[in-house]
Design a protein around this motif. Structure first.
Motif, PDB file in Angstrom:
ATOM      1  N   LYS A  44      58.455  26.302  55.326  1.00  0.00           N
ATOM      2  CA  LYS A  44      57.369  25.966  54.769  1.00  0.00           C
ATOM      3  C   LYS A  44      57.162  26.656  53.623  1.00  0.00           C
ATOM      4  CE  LYS A  44      55.061  24.315  58.876  1.00  0.00           C
ATOM      5  NZ  LYS A  44      54.115  24.534  60.117  1.00  0.00           N
ATOM      6  N   ALA A  45      57.297  27.971  53.470  1.00  0.00           N
ATOM      7  CA  ALA A  45      57.239  28.869  52.194  1.00  0.00           C
ATOM      8  C   ALA A  45      58.116  28.356  51.021  1.00  0.00           C
ATOM      9  CB  ALA A  45      57.557  30.086  52.652  1.00  0.00           C
ATOM     10  N   VAL A  46      59.457  27.873  51.380  1.00  0.00           N
ATOM     11  CA  VAL A  46      60.433  27.302  50.562  1.00  0.00           C
ATOM     12  C   VAL A  46      59.849  26.186  49.778  1.00  0.00           C
ATOM     13  CG1 VAL A  46      62.730  26.384  50.191  1.00  0.00           C
ATOM     14  CG2 VAL A  46      62.430  28.688  51.519  1.00  0.00           C
ATOM     15  N   LYS A  47      59.333  25.132  50.452  1.00  0.00           N
ATOM     16  CA  LYS A  47      58.747  24.076  49.814  1.00  0.00           C
ATOM     17  C   LYS A  47      57.819  24.308  48.842  1.00  0.00           C
ATOM     18  CE  LYS A  47      59.195  21.093  53.805  1.00  0.00           C
ATOM     19  NZ  LYS A  47      58.723  20.245  55.060  1.00  0.00           N
ATOM     20  N   VAL A  48      57.164  25.506  48.888  1.00  0.00           N
ATOM     21  CA  VAL A  48      55.864  25.772  47.864  1.00  0.00           C
ATOM     22  C   VAL A  48      56.464  27.020  47.034  1.00  0.00           C
ATOM     23  CG1 VAL A  48      53.932  24.853  48.991  1.00  0.00           C
ATOM     24  CG2 VAL A  48      54.717  27.288  49.626  1.00  0.00           C
ATOM     25  N   LYS A  49      57.601  27.290  47.229  1.00  0.00           N
ATOM     26  CA  LYS A  49      58.541  28.413  46.404  1.00  0.00           C
ATOM     27  C   LYS A  49      57.613  29.871  46.493  1.00  0.00           C
ATOM     28  CE  LYS A  49      60.678  25.188  43.373  1.00  0.00           C
ATOM     29  NZ  LYS A  49      60.987  24.346  42.154  1.00  0.00           N
ATOM     30  N   ASN A  50      57.441  29.968  47.760  1.00  0.00           N
ATOM     31  CA  ASN A  50      56.616  31.070  48.057  1.00  0.00           C
ATOM     32  C   ASN A  50      57.286  32.440  48.753  1.00  0.00           C
ATOM     33  OD1 ASN A  50      54.184  32.260  47.099  1.00  0.00           O
ATOM     34  ND2 ASN A  50      53.147  31.693  49.093  1.00  0.00           N
TER      35      ASN A  50
END
Length: 155
Positions: A55-61
């Motif tokens: 999920k964090a990769v999807k928002v580049k976080n």
């Protein structure tokens, strides 16, 4: 004689198929871990962490890799640090748990750097990831942070 030969290979193939599948699954379950892998996340928590990373990769976080994670921990960035337990040599990242404890960051080890890299959307294995909080996946992040914080710390 021809019939018995045909029956025998078929009978032998069926039992062989089952043992072939078991060794493929066994290496994934049997991962050699470093002696410093404490606190090691349970299988259930590992899955939650992998989902949170996705999920964090999807928002580049996320921050991935030892250099990047170390740099942003020093800058005071907050988040959950996920370390791979099968990284060798240990000297590559053995200083990161101490840095996390000094800055009160939750951290946990998971068994496989290959799984960690693939959950981050990379073909390469990754030994360290910092998951930063974000509103899009706040519930999953809070749940992971609470469980990682409750893991027993090494002495």
């Amino acid at each position: 004689m021809g019939k018995t030969k045909k029956v025998a290979p078929e009978a032998e193939e069926a039992p062989e198929a089952a043992p072939e599948a078991a060794p493929e699954a066994a290496p994934e379950l049997k991962v050699t871990l470093n002696p410093i892998c404490t606190p090691l996340a349970s299988r259930k928590l590992s899955k939650k962490l992998y989902k949170c990373v996705k999920k964090a990769v999807k928002v580049k976080n996320i921050r991935r890799g030892v250099k990047e994670v170390q740099k942003f921990i020093n800058k005071g960035e907050k988040g959950i640090v996920v370390l791979a337990g099968d990284t060798l040599p240990i000297d590559v990242y053995c200083h990161l748990p101490v840095m996390c404890e000094d800055r009160n960051l939750p951290y946990a080890y998971i068994p496989s750097k290959t799984d960690l890299g693939s959950s981050a959307g990379s073909k390469r294995p990754t030994c360290v990831i910092l998951i930063k909080p974000h509103a899009d996946y706040q519930e999953a992040y809070d749940e992971c942070e609470q469980e990682v914080s409750s893991l027993p710390k090494p002495l």
